[in-house]
Enzyme design. Sequence first.
Site, PDB file in Angstrom:
ATOM      1  N   ARG A   1      20.666 -21.915 -21.921  1.00  0.00           N
ATOM      2  CA  ARG A   1      19.389 -22.233 -22.563  1.00  0.00           C
ATOM      3  C   ARG A   1      19.585 -23.369 -23.559  1.00  0.00           C
ATOM      4  O   ARG A   1      18.689 -24.176 -23.815  1.00  0.00           O
ATOM      5  CB  ARG A   1      18.814 -21.005 -23.269  1.00  0.00           C
ATOM      6  CG  ARG A   1      19.653 -20.514 -24.429  1.00  0.00           C
ATOM      7  CD  ARG A   1      18.985 -19.442 -25.270  1.00  0.00           C
ATOM      8  NE  ARG A   1      19.858 -19.040 -26.364  1.00  0.00           N
ATOM      9  CZ  ARG A   1      19.958 -19.683 -27.517  1.00  0.00           C
ATOM     10  NH1 ARG A   1      19.219 -20.760 -27.748  1.00  0.00           N
ATOM     11  NH2 ARG A   1      20.784 -19.251 -28.458  1.00  0.00           N
TER      12      ARG A   1
ATOM     13  N   PRO B   1      22.954 -15.106 -27.174  1.00  0.00           N
ATOM     14  CA  PRO B   1      23.719 -15.912 -26.222  1.00  0.00           C
ATOM     15  C   PRO B   1      23.062 -17.238 -25.892  1.00  0.00           C
ATOM     16  O   PRO B   1      21.837 -17.322 -25.721  1.00  0.00           O
ATOM     17  CB  PRO B   1      23.787 -15.004 -24.990  1.00  0.00           C
ATOM     18  CG  PRO B   1      23.696 -13.624 -25.536  1.00  0.00           C
ATOM     19  CD  PRO B   1      22.731 -13.734 -26.692  1.00  0.00           C
ATOM     20  N   CYS B   2      23.891 -18.257 -25.809  1.00  0.00           N
ATOM     21  CA  CYS B   2      23.418 -19.579 -25.367  1.00  0.00           C
ATOM     22  C   CYS B   2      23.380 -19.654 -23.840  1.00  0.00           C
ATOM     23  O   CYS B   2      22.762 -20.553 -23.278  1.00  0.00           O
ATOM     24  CB  CYS B   2      24.333 -20.678 -25.899  1.00  0.00           C
ATOM     25  SG  CYS B   2      24.232 -20.905 -27.685  1.00  0.00           S
ATOM     26  N   THR B   3      24.061 -18.722 -23.177  1.00  0.00           N
ATOM     27  CA  THR B   3      24.143 -18.731 -21.720  1.00  0.00           C
ATOM     28  C   THR B   3      23.161 -17.722 -21.137  1.00  0.00           C
ATOM     29  O   THR B   3      23.119 -16.568 -21.564  1.00  0.00           O
ATOM     30  CB  THR B   3      25.569 -18.372 -21.256  1.00  0.00           C
ATOM     31  OG1 THR B   3      26.507 -19.175 -21.957  1.00  0.00           O
ATOM     32  CG2 THR B   3      25.727 -18.596 -19.764  1.00  0.00           C
TER      33      THR B   3
END
Length: 319
Positions: A169, A148-150
């Site tokens: 992130r 995940p980017c979040t």
Amino acid sequence: MDIREDTLDDLMNVTLDTLIREGIRETASRGEFVEAVGCHLVLTNPLARLSRSEDRGKLFSALGELFWYLSKDTKLSFIEHYIPRVYAKESDDGIRVRSGYGDRIFSFRGYDQLRNVTTLLTEKRTSRRAVIQLFDAEDLSQPFRSVPCTNSIQFLIRDNKLHAIASMRSNDAYLGLPHDVFTFTMIQEIVARTVGADLGTYHHFVGSLHLYESEREDAERYLRERWQSKISMPKIPNGDPWTEIEKAMAIEESARSGNYKDTDVGNAPYWSDIGRLLCMYSASKQRDFEYIEATKNRMESKVYDSFLLARLDKARESK
């Protein structure tokens, strides 16, 4: 970078322009990019979550991503219906996408985080604990193809307005940012309606906000379109939205399987339009222009007309 704007297009224009002019050049496995570290973007009107530009007006893929999350699963076949080819590169097994958020939001280690958040805010209106965690320590345990980017999404009620704070992130400013703003502000509005609050502002914090060199030409073309006319989505009706969301999810599943003509969209006007949009998207993949034209005329809101016309044109071009 600290940017505060009223619409997604305004936010995108300032963000991309600043990255191109002031971003620090770096290199990663995906290639060269320019980057700003520790960014704070604010959308003061979360209803203005749709871009009106020719390049970034991605209503259908954004809706698809939202319903992918609401499905509580991370199936690759689901999201590929709306965003072909992209997520296949991020799947470790060709079946699911680890970086999808559906199971993490609704069943992270068995906990329904969204329900816990809405229950907490219903009982304790000023709580500061209403946080959905998305990034996990296990994501660093081995070299997964994607994670995940979040990091998290926090919800705060102040003066009966529900504010959302997303912590990222990493965020691709051209491809990822508009989708993230759309899906997270939709979730923000769903939470607001569930707990009986008004819609506040949306805050988007990013560790690494970047623009890849391979996307620079596209970003510059977007900027040449200049400022777009302002547009806001209709408001989700007051009251608990989950009965209507469940109906819309059933419509989405039926339409995605090809049964868009048999789908009953007799929900409340707001959700009827969402259901019709999903049906018309599936119809466009089948080049069923007659169905799209007829269904378009039944839409309650005219906000979506430009997106429908663009989708029609694209479908006809691929005929």
